[in-house]
Write a protein that holds these residues in place. Structure first.
Motif, short mmCIF file in Angstrom:
data_model
loop_
_atom_site.label_atom_id
_atom_site.label_comp_id
_atom_site.label_asym_id
_atom_site.label_seq_id
_atom_site.Cartn_x
_atom_site.Cartn_y
_atom_site.Cartn_z
N THR A 161 -4.02 -2.90 10.21
CA THR A 161 -5.20 -3.51 9.60
C THR A 161 -5.87 -2.57 8.60
O THR A 161 -6.31 -3.00 7.53
N PHE A 162 -5.96 -1.27 8.94
CA PHE A 162 -6.65 -0.34 8.04
C PHE A 162 -5.98 -0.28 6.68
O PHE A 162 -6.65 -0.09 5.65
N PHE B 162 4.47 6.59 11.37
CA PHE B 162 3.82 6.73 10.06
C PHE B 162 4.03 5.45 9.24
O PHE B 162 3.10 4.91 8.65
N CYS B 163 5.26 4.95 9.21
CA CYS B 163 5.57 3.75 8.43
C CYS B 163 4.94 2.49 9.02
O CYS B 163 4.77 1.50 8.31
N PHE C 151 -6.23 5.80 -5.01
CA PHE C 151 -5.88 6.46 -6.27
C PHE C 151 -4.85 5.65 -7.05
O PHE C 151 -4.98 5.44 -8.26
N LEU C 152 -3.81 5.18 -6.36
CA LEU C 152 -2.75 4.44 -7.05
C LEU C 152 -3.23 3.12 -7.63
O LEU C 152 -2.72 2.66 -8.66
N ILE C 153 -4.23 2.50 -6.99
CA ILE C 153 -4.75 1.23 -7.49
C ILE C 153 -5.41 1.40 -8.86
O ILE C 153 -5.48 0.46 -9.65
N GLY D 110 -0.97 8.72 8.68
CA GLY D 110 -1.13 7.55 7.84
C GLY D 110 -2.58 7.16 7.68
O GLY D 110 -3.04 6.86 6.56
N GLU D 111 -3.33 7.16 8.77
CA GLU D 111 -4.75 6.78 8.72
C GLU D 111 -5.56 7.77 7.89
O GLU D 111 -6.50 7.38 7.19
N GLY D 112 -5.20 9.05 7.96
CA GLY D 112 -5.96 10.06 7.24
C GLY D 112 -5.58 10.23 5.78
O GLY D 112 -6.40 10.62 4.95
N PHE D 113 -4.31 9.91 5.45
CA PHE D 113 -3.79 10.20 4.11
C PHE D 113 -3.62 8.97 3.22
O PHE D 113 -3.98 8.99 2.03
N LEU D 114 -3.10 7.89 3.77
CA LEU D 114 -2.73 6.74 2.94
C LEU D 114 -3.89 6.05 2.24
O LEU D 114 -3.74 5.65 1.08
N PRO D 115 -5.06 5.87 2.89
CA PRO D 115 -6.16 5.23 2.15
C PRO D 115 -6.52 5.95 0.86
O PRO D 115 -6.75 5.32 -0.18
N TYR D 116 -6.56 7.29 0.91
CA TYR D 116 -6.88 8.05 -0.30
C TYR D 116 -5.80 7.85 -1.35
O TYR D 116 -6.09 7.68 -2.55
#
Length: 407
Positions: free
Chosen positions: A29-30, A22-23, A159-161, A149-155
């Motif tokens: 790259t994604f 996960f880390c 949001f955090l940005i 990570g691929e499914g959750f982190l981009p969202y």
């Protein structure tokens, strides 16, 4: 298909592998690509300039991994895992200091080496060394971390940005790794003794010991090179597709809405492929699964070239996911079955570094083809030809991909 007693018996070690993969997202790259516009804007870089720096940093990380990755065979897994986590925390902090192209190069180098390289290397090597009867399932469970990570982190990051600067987010990642991940690794592995194996209710099978090949012996083994093109294919080709995903969709007149939907299906079917491939590998062996793992991607390229449906891009992503999900489990299992696990860290450091190197070449090569007016169908046709060649090459030596028994 899945033995939950196996998960219960080995939960702590499986969770360790899951957390590390996960880390590893933080160096993939994604994930880094989300920050691409902000970094370019701050340093006034063009797309091609950022891409060149990124590729050079990736190549440098691949070369470094050859030496550093081998050390996992020489020190306690606990120490190597903590070193890797601290290194990733440092890399995440270092990128907040970027104010020049030189610092950006080193920041990307540290992130690619510690994240995409060492975190995955540590997790997969540890799983393969520890698990014997359920190696495929164990690798499947650990690789679910990257799928999460691929499914959750981009969202989450998008949001955090809206709330924080991009450097503040990276600082938070560094703090998270130091304050949460490092203590977790220490308390989870502090009683682990290197060389111990899984808890299983399966009665041991009487068999001859498998020869443990050294890295030098593997590099002199001809059949290793017959297999390499097939091993490198998924990461190499998928990187080329993903880094040019918007251009591909626009060239094929596909709606960009399908791009987002495609990644959702990609994540779902990657998880399915992880579970199914882990079961098949444990039941039949990695060697018997190997000839089929590139076939879904071959069909995905055929869909793109010859079938003009609205559902074509979704099918492309689903079929690529089946190969890539299987690849995550299959390749480490393959090296373990053929060459043993004693020197697996050194062997994987070579293959992972070559994998990372191929992902650095892909953006440059695909950019060259696009700039020289190759159509998407022509590019996908070249990728299909490469897959057919790679699959046929190792099939020539298939009968030789068996473990050498010691007497």
């Amino acid at each position: 298909m899945f033995n939950f007693q196996f998960v219960k018996n080995n939960f702590r070690f499986l969770l360790f592998g899951f957390i590390l993969t996960f880390c590893s997202s933080f160096g993939q790259t994604f994930f880094i690509g989300i920050f691409n516009p902000f970094i370019r804007q701050e340093l006034d870089l063009s797309h091609s300039q950022f891409g060149l720096i990124y590729s050079l940093a990736t190549v440098a990380s691949a070369i470094s991994l050859i030496w550093i990755g081998k050390k996992i065979d020489d020190v306690r897994i606990l120490y190597f895992a903590i070193f890797t986590c601290v290194f990733l925390a440092f890399a995440s902090f270092f990128i907040t200091l970027v104010e020049s192209v030189v610092l950006l190069f080193f920041a990307l180098y540290f992130l690619r080496l510690s994240g995409q390289g060492l975190m995955v290397h540590t997790s997969s090597t540890s799983m393969a060394k520890f698990f014997d009867h359920n190696r495929g399932k164990a690798l499947s469970v650990s690789w679910l971390g990257l799928s999460l990570g691929e499914g959750f982190l981009p969202y989450l990051i998008i949001f955090l940005i809206t709330l924080f600067s991009w450097k503040t987010i990276w600082l938070g990642i560094s703090i998270f790794i130091l304050c949460v991940v490092v203590p977790f690794v220490y308390f989870n592995l502090r009683t682990y003794v290197d060389g111990s194996t899984e808890k299983t209710e399966v009665k041991p099978v009487i068999r001859h010991d498998i020869k443990n090949w050294t890295r030098e012996e593997v590099l002199r083994d001809v059949k290793f090179y017959f297999l390499l093109p097939a091993v490198l294919a998924p990461g190499f080709l998928t990187t080329g597709i993903f880094i040019n995903q918007v251009y591909i969709f626009e060239s094929k007149d596909w709606s960009l809405l399908l791009l987002a939907q495609g990644f959702t299906f990609y994540a779902i079917f990657s998880v399915i492929a992880l579970a199914v491939s882990g079961f098949l590998i444990d039941k039949f062996s990695a060697i018997k699964v190997l000839p089929f793992y590139l076939v879904p991607t071959m069909f995905s390229y055929l869909f793109v070239i010859y079938i003009d449906w609205n559902f074509t891009p979704i099918m492309m992503m689903i079929l690529i996911a089946l190969t890539n999900g299987t690849s995550a489990v299959l390749l480490t299992s393959t090296w373990s079955e053929i060459y043993g696990t004693k020197y697996l860290g050194g062997i994987r450091s070579i293959t992972v570094s070559l994998f990372v190197f191929s992902t650095a070449i892909a953006p440059v090569l695909f950019g060259y083809l696009i700039d020289h007016q190759f159509s998407m169908n022509q590019i996908f046709g070249l990728m299909l030809a490469y897959l057919v060649f790679a699959n046929g090459l190792f099939l020539i030596k298939l009968k030789d991909y068996r473990p050498v028994q010691t007497t």
